[in-house]
Write a protein that holds these residues in place. Structure first.
Motif, PDB file in Angstrom:
ATOM      1  N   MET A  16       0.824  -1.206   0.000  1.00 27.96           N
ATOM      2  CA  MET A  16       0.000   0.000   0.000  1.00 27.96           C
ATOM      3  C   MET A  16       0.860   1.258   0.000  1.00 27.96           C
ATOM      4  N   GLY A  17       1.877   1.310   0.856  1.00 29.77           N
ATOM      5  CA  GLY A  17       2.727   2.494   0.947  1.00 29.77           C
ATOM      6  C   GLY A  17       3.453   2.782  -0.348  1.00 29.77           C
ATOM      7  N   SER A  18       4.040   1.741  -0.956  1.00 31.01           N
ATOM      8  CA  SER A  18       4.738   1.928  -2.234  1.00 31.01           C
ATOM      9  C   SER A  18       3.757   2.350  -3.323  1.00 31.01           C
ATOM     10  N   GLY A  19       2.539   1.779  -3.290  1.00 31.25           N
ATOM     11  CA  GLY A  19       1.533   2.156  -4.281  1.00 31.25           C
ATOM     12  C   GLY A  19       1.134   3.610  -4.163  1.00 31.25           C
ATOM     13  N   ILE A  20       0.960   4.088  -2.933  1.00 32.26           N
ATOM     14  CA  ILE A  20       0.616   5.501  -2.714  1.00 32.26           C
ATOM     15  C   ILE A  20       1.781   6.396  -3.160  1.00 32.26           C
ATOM     16  N   ALA A  21       3.008   5.994  -2.820  1.00 34.43           N
ATOM     17  CA  ALA A  21       4.188   6.769  -3.241  1.00 34.43           C
ATOM     18  C   ALA A  21       4.243   6.883  -4.759  1.00 34.43           C
ATOM     19  N   CYS A  22       3.999   5.772  -5.437  1.00 35.25           N
ATOM     20  CA  CYS A  22       4.035   5.780  -6.909  1.00 35.25           C
ATOM     21  C   CYS A  22       2.947   6.682  -7.481  1.00 35.25           C
ATOM     22  N   HIS A  23       1.777   6.692  -6.847  1.00 35.01           N
ATOM     23  CA  HIS A  23       0.708   7.511  -7.421  1.00 35.01           C
ATOM     24  C   HIS A  23       0.982   9.006  -7.234  1.00 35.01           C
ATOM     25  N   LYS A  71       8.014  -3.467 -10.323  1.00 32.14           N
ATOM     26  CA  LYS A  71       8.015  -4.621 -11.238  1.00 32.14           C
ATOM     27  C   LYS A  71       6.647  -5.281 -11.340  1.00 32.14           C
ATOM     28  N   SER A  72       5.734  -4.925 -10.432  1.00 32.25           N
ATOM     29  CA  SER A  72       4.446  -5.618 -10.374  1.00 32.25           C
ATOM     30  C   SER A  72       3.573  -5.254 -11.569  1.00 32.25           C
ATOM     31  N   LYS A  73       2.649  -6.143 -11.869  1.00 37.79           N
ATOM     32  CA  LYS A  73       1.694  -5.918 -12.953  1.00 37.79           C
ATOM     33  C   LYS A  73       0.285  -6.100 -12.396  1.00 37.79           C
ATOM     34  N   PRO A  74      -0.637  -5.193 -12.671  1.00 39.45           N
ATOM     35  CA  PRO A  74      -0.431  -3.962 -13.435  1.00 39.45           C
ATOM     36  C   PRO A  74       0.431  -2.965 -12.665  1.00 39.45           C
ATOM     37  N   SER A  75       1.170  -2.162 -13.419  1.00 37.77           N
ATOM     38  CA  SER A  75       2.142  -1.262 -12.809  1.00 37.77           C
ATOM     39  C   SER A  75       1.474  -0.179 -11.973  1.00 37.77           C
ATOM     40  N   PRO A  76       2.067   0.180 -10.829  1.00 38.17           N
ATOM     41  CA  PRO A  76       1.513   1.267 -10.016  1.00 38.17           C
ATOM     42  C   PRO A  76       1.879   2.641 -10.548  1.00 38.17           C
ATOM     43  N   ILE A  77       2.722   2.678 -11.593  1.00 36.79           N
ATOM     44  CA  ILE A  77       3.255   3.972 -12.041  1.00 36.79           C
ATOM     45  C   ILE A  77       2.961   4.169 -13.526  1.00 36.79           C
ATOM     46  N   TYR A  78       2.657   5.408 -13.901  1.00 37.16           N
ATOM     47  CA  TYR A  78       2.298   5.692 -15.293  1.00 37.16           C
ATOM     48  C   TYR A  78       3.469   5.491 -16.245  1.00 37.16           C
ATOM     49  N   PRO A 164      -5.278  -1.342  -5.642  1.00 39.11           N
ATOM     50  CA  PRO A 164      -4.090  -0.528  -5.910  1.00 39.11           C
ATOM     51  C   PRO A 164      -4.417   0.961  -6.058  1.00 39.11           C
ATOM     52  N   ALA A 165      -3.551   1.776  -5.457  1.00 43.98           N
ATOM     53  CA  ALA A 165      -3.811   3.217  -5.346  1.00 43.98           C
ATOM     54  C   ALA A 165      -3.947   3.901  -6.705  1.00 43.98           C
ATOM     55  N   ARG A 166      -3.231   3.402  -7.719  1.00 49.79           N
ATOM     56  CA  ARG A 166      -3.332   4.031  -9.046  1.00 49.79           C
ATOM     57  C   ARG A 166      -4.699   3.780  -9.672  1.00 49.79           C
ATOM     58  N   TYR A 167      -5.243   2.595  -9.495  1.00 49.51           N
ATOM     59  CA  TYR A 167      -6.407   2.186 -10.281  1.00 49.51           C
ATOM     60  C   TYR A 167      -7.751   2.363  -9.585  1.00 49.51           C
ATOM     61  N   LEU A 168      -7.801   2.178  -8.260  1.00 47.63           N
ATOM     62  CA  LEU A 168      -9.080   2.327  -7.564  1.00 47.63           C
ATOM     63  C   LEU A 168      -9.261   3.773  -7.130  1.00 47.63           C
ATOM     64  N   LYS A 169     -10.411   4.342  -7.448  1.00 50.81           N
ATOM     65  CA  LYS A 169     -10.584   5.789  -7.334  1.00 50.81           C
ATOM     66  C   LYS A 169     -11.030   6.269  -5.955  1.00 50.81           C
ATOM     67  N   LEU A 170     -11.460   5.357  -5.091  1.00 50.18           N
ATOM     68  CA  LEU A 170     -12.010   5.831  -3.823  1.00 50.18           C
ATOM     69  C   LEU A 170     -10.930   6.408  -2.911  1.00 50.18           C
ATOM     70  N   PHE A 171     -11.213   7.575  -2.375  1.00 53.45           N
ATOM     71  CA  PHE A 171     -10.328   8.281  -1.454  1.00 53.45           C
ATOM     72  C   PHE A 171     -11.190   8.741  -0.292  1.00 53.45           C
ATOM     73  N   GLU A 172     -11.227   7.918   0.777  1.00 57.96           N
ATOM     74  CA  GLU A 172     -12.050   8.249   1.936  1.00 57.96           C
ATOM     75  C   GLU A 172     -11.267   9.169   2.872  1.00 57.96           C
ATOM     76  N   ILE A 173     -11.907  10.242   3.280  1.00 57.32           N
ATOM     77  CA  ILE A 173     -11.299  11.203   4.201  1.00 57.32           C
ATOM     78  C   ILE A 173     -12.098  11.115   5.496  1.00 57.32           C
ATOM     79  N   GLN A 193      -9.143  16.731  -7.711  1.00 60.04           N
ATOM     80  CA  GLN A 193      -8.526  17.495  -8.794  1.00 60.04           C
ATOM     81  C   GLN A 193      -7.147  16.978  -9.179  1.00 60.04           C
ATOM     82  N   TYR A 194      -6.331  16.627  -8.202  1.00 65.90           N
ATOM     83  CA  TYR A 194      -4.939  16.271  -8.497  1.00 65.90           C
ATOM     84  C   TYR A 194      -4.690  14.765  -8.513  1.00 65.90           C
ATOM     85  N   LEU A 195      -5.267  14.061  -7.547  1.00 67.70           N
ATOM     86  CA  LEU A 195      -5.043  12.614  -7.482  1.00 67.70           C
ATOM     87  C   LEU A 195      -5.978  11.840  -8.401  1.00 67.70           C
ATOM     88  N   GLY A 196      -6.982  12.524  -8.964  1.00 71.45           N
ATOM     89  CA  GLY A 196      -7.909  11.862  -9.874  1.00 71.45           C
ATOM     90  C   GLY A 196      -8.868  10.925  -9.171  1.00 71.45           C
TER      91      GLY A 196
END
Length: 801
Positions: A16-23, A71-78, A164-173, A193-196
């Protein structure tokens, strides 16, 4: 106070942490990723004579985690180069660096004591005013900030990204007891606006919104599958794409996420939600307890509800867990008469009334599951949210549902939903019956292009906030329709801008779509200032209607096929040479003809998640709608003094020849499909049409002038053709490509070289289009091409023959 997020620190480098960092790196933010220091050397470090004080050892955990993520698929980074925006370190040597960031995100293990210890250490170095949030999936936010300073508490809350943080859009605050409203407002708008993301401000209740409803839905099915005597395959068949859910449906999704993760959240709800009227449902059924004891956790353990094995001949087979015997067996097909009735219903929302009216086991399943879901979500208001639309938003963005529970309820009808719940012996919340008594029969309505929801305290329909940044085509399609045929709908977006929206299956491009596109250009040139080609379906377009091409080729109607291909080419040239600016807004799959259309627009406004490419080789042809011509033209425009022009041309040739598809819009720039300095990328797909409209207006207001037709395309003739033919010969001789692959590649080589001209020459676009069309038609006479097209139509997969 105006905030800017230039740098973030992510504490914890697990999945999760690496995924958030990549996004965050995806959107251009600098990231400091920190994790703990190893307590002992591994074998490799011992062999190298390293010690625990060496930096490479101290950063081993964080570096290994990030490397695994990349290296993971699908990639966390664009794009892999975006990883350069991430700096790694450890929580002993580098913790002081958090004093220079704008936002600290904690993503450590889900234990309150550990989180509190981390926050205590971070506060020693955090500067006042810095945002600090926890990515917990269930620990109450109110407990985490105990003992912290007032400034810390004011700027602290939960920010729950879904994996994965890149692909799933929910951002609960999730606000803490003392979180500043300014912080919540900022995070809400920043996420969107920024994280999509789809930002949802949730209450500090166990599992928040997404997991509370999502885990209920899964647990409900776990109990129902036994009661109804259903198989794993049957449930996954009924809970997948047919109702607008991911292909992984229910049991495959659990395998991917991990059974232990689901059990952890379910147990947390069972322990902490004693007033939940369906509390017993969160108890784990026996088969889940058995799987946990056996450590059948899903993909991470090699087996879960499904298990991949190899037979004696090395052929892979996926087995399914029999929930009665708890043994694995071969997969069984699942068929239901009710599902057959929905095959001609393209829109998922229109299927629900048919599915729930089914007379077979499928119909009973849907009535039971939806009845339970409707009753449950009605009772979660105001417990987990005051507004019903937030529950729908959370399920769509966090679990990939196309429609949320209240939208599904609207689709089957309020009274039917009440019937389903009653048949299960369940009562819905009193606010629903009061809504009905007041004469309001739906949870949502549309007025003046905006969506309204039933506001329970106000007992009236209220506009959902935040819509002004979006254009929702579903809301304006009927009221703003300018033209319609069986292939397209053309809508007036206002301010002089039209949108043409494909309506064919998977947005394939056939005769009706092309005639509709041309009609849209006619209307725009006469009465409007600009034209967008865009839609809000799952995919932009999977390309030309290959079924139509196949039928014409089989019937040997080559004159008609020639005319159809010429119509496609001419339509693409109209996109480029119309008197108004044209903009393509691709997203999701944008393949073949969809890619060609985008390449001929004046500008592309692409969603970040755009998978775009010229894939015609997979069906035995070359791009015939201007794609082959366009790649030759772009190569020509790329030639610079002292270039080895053959090498430049070869790169564009390989993009087509290897059927390369970008895994994000950013990769499409590398392929020459999107163009730097001209085309733009939008991270939040919901804003895409509105952004495209803004660009169309800007181009029109700047005084758009129709470009002159190109007659200056430099082609290299025999010099290039010879190189390509030698290359394809050696590829075939080395058994890297088949004889038919070579034939297709040679045809493409002929087009992109400009034929067998004796020397480099300047030619027109039309010259190249004629070569392209001739090559395309000749390949359509080949038996092996027809085999490839037929195989693609039957299986959806390419055939290498």
């Amino acid at each position: 106070m105006k905030r800017h997020i230039n740098k973030v620190a992510v504490i914890g480098s697990g999945i999760m942490g690496s995924g958030i960092a990549c996004h965050f790196a995806n959107i251009g933010v600098e990231v400091l990723l920190l994790d703990i220091v190893p307590r002992e050397l591994n074998d490799k470090e011992k062999a190298k004579g390293l010690t625990l004080s060496d930096k490479i050892v101290r950063n081993r955990i964080v570096n290994d985690s990030l490397a695994a993520a990349l290296k993971s698929k699908p990639s966390p980074i664009y794009h892999q180069k975006f990883a350069n925006r991430i700096t790694t370190g450890n929580l002993e040597d580098d913790i002081s660096k958090v004093g220079k960031v704008d936002w600290i995100i904690e993503v450590v293990v889900e234990r309150l004591d550990i989180k509190k210890q981390v926050f205590e250490n971070l506060e020693k170095y955090r500067k006042e005013g810095t945002l600090i949030t926890s990515n917990t999936s269930g620990i109450p936010i109110k407990f985490m900030s105990d003992g912290r300073s007032d400034d810390f508490k004011e700027h602290f809350c939960g920010t729950h990204f879904f994996n994965p943080a890149r692909y799933l859009k929910l951002f609960e605050i999730i606000p803490g007891p003392e979180t500043s409203p300014e912080v919540l407002d900022f995070l809400n708008s920043y996420g969107e606006q920024y994280l999509g993301k789809t930002s949802v401000i949730a209450k500090d209740t166990p599992a928040f919104i997404g997991n509370r409803i999502g885990i209920f839905s899964i647990q409900s099915l776990f109990h129902m599958v036994k009661d109804m005597g259903m198989t794993v395959e049957e449930v996954d068949k009924l809970t997948g794409p047919v109702i607008g859910r991911p292909k992984s449906a229910t049991f495959r999704t659990v395998d991917v996420v991990g059974l232990d993760t689901l059990v952890h959240v379910a147990n947390g709800i069972h322990e902490n939600c004693k007033d939940d009227e369906r509390l017993e449902l969160f108890k784990l059924p026996d088969f889940i307890n058995t799987m946990m004891e056996n450590k059948w956790l899903g993909s991470k353990s090699g087996q879960g509800f499904y298990k991949k094995v190899k037979d004696d001949k090395g052929k892979s087979e996926i087995l399914t867990l029999d929930l009665e015997t708890m043994e694995y067996r071969s997969k069984k097909s699942a068929k239901f008469a009710t599902l057959e009735l929905t095959k001609t219903i393209d829109k998922v929302v229109d299927r629900f009334s048919v599915l729930t009216a089914g007379k077979d086991k499928a119909g009973e399943f849907y009535r039971k599951s939806f009845g339970a879901l409707f009753a449950y979500v009605s009772h979660r208001i105001p417990e987990i949210s005051d507004e019903l639309y937030k529950i729908d938003d959370a399920m769509k963005a966090g679990f990939g549902w196309e429609h949320g529970p209240f939208q599904i309820w609207d689709a089957v009808g309020l009274d039917k939903g009440l019937e389903f719940a009653k048949a299960e012996g369940l009562e819905v919340s009193s606010w629903v019956t009061k809504m009905k008594e007041a004469g309001i029969e739906t949870f949502y309505s549309v007025k003046d292009g905006a969506t309204y929801f039933y506001d329970i305290p106000k007992k009236a329909m209220e506009k959902i906030p935040g819509q002004d940044a979006f254009i929702i085509l579903d809301n304006i399609r009927k009221s703003n329709e300018v033209f319609k045929n069986s292939g397209v709908v053309v809508e007036d977006l206002g301010d002089g801008i039209l949108n043409v929206e494909f309506q064919s299956k998977m947005n394939t491009i056939g005769g009706d779509v092309l005639s509709g596109l041309n009609k849209a250009i006619d209307i725009a040139e006469k009465d409007f200032q600009g034209l967008i080609v865009g839609n809000q379906a799952a995919n932009f377009s999977v390309g030309a209607n290959i079924g139509m091409i196949f039928m014409m080729a089989v019937e040997q109607e080559y004159d008609e096929l020639n005319m159809a291909i010429k119509m496609f080419q001419d339509s693409m040239m109209r996109m480029r040479y119309s008197s108004i600016p044209t903009i393509s807004a691709p997203h999701g799959m944008c393949l073949g003809g969809g890619c060609e259309l985008s390449m001929h627009a004046d500008k592309v406004v692409a969603a970040a998640e755009t998978y775009i490419g010229l894939v015609e080789f997979g069906v035995g042809v070359i791009p015939g709608g201007g794609g082959s011509k366009e790649m030759a033209l772009r190569a020509s425009d790329t030639f610079r003094k002292n270039d080895v022009e053959l090498n430049v041309l070869q790169e564009y040739f390989l993009t087509i020849g290897m059927a390369k598809v970008s895994t994000s819009a950013y990769e499409a720039f590398d392929l020459g499909i999107l163009q730097k300095g001209k085309d733009v990328v939008v991270v939040n797909k919901d804003r895409q049409i509105a952004t495209a409209k803004a660009h169309a207006r800007l181009m029109a207001e700047a005084g758009y002038t129709k470009p002159p037709k190109r007659k200056d395309v430099k082609v290299l003739g025999k010099q290039a053709l010879g190189m390509f033919l030698v290359g394809t010969d050696s590829m075939e001789a080395g058994h890297y490509i088949s004889e038919h692959d070579k034939k297709i590649a040679d045809k493409l080589a002929y087009v992109m070289a400009g034929g067998d001209l004796s020397e480099a020459s300047y030619v027109s676009e039309q010259y190249l289009l004629d070569l392209e069309r001739e090559a395309f038609l000749s390949l359509c006479t080949e038996r092996k091409t027809l085999e490839r097209i037929q195989h693609m139509l039957k299986t959806g997969k390419p055939l290498r023959n």
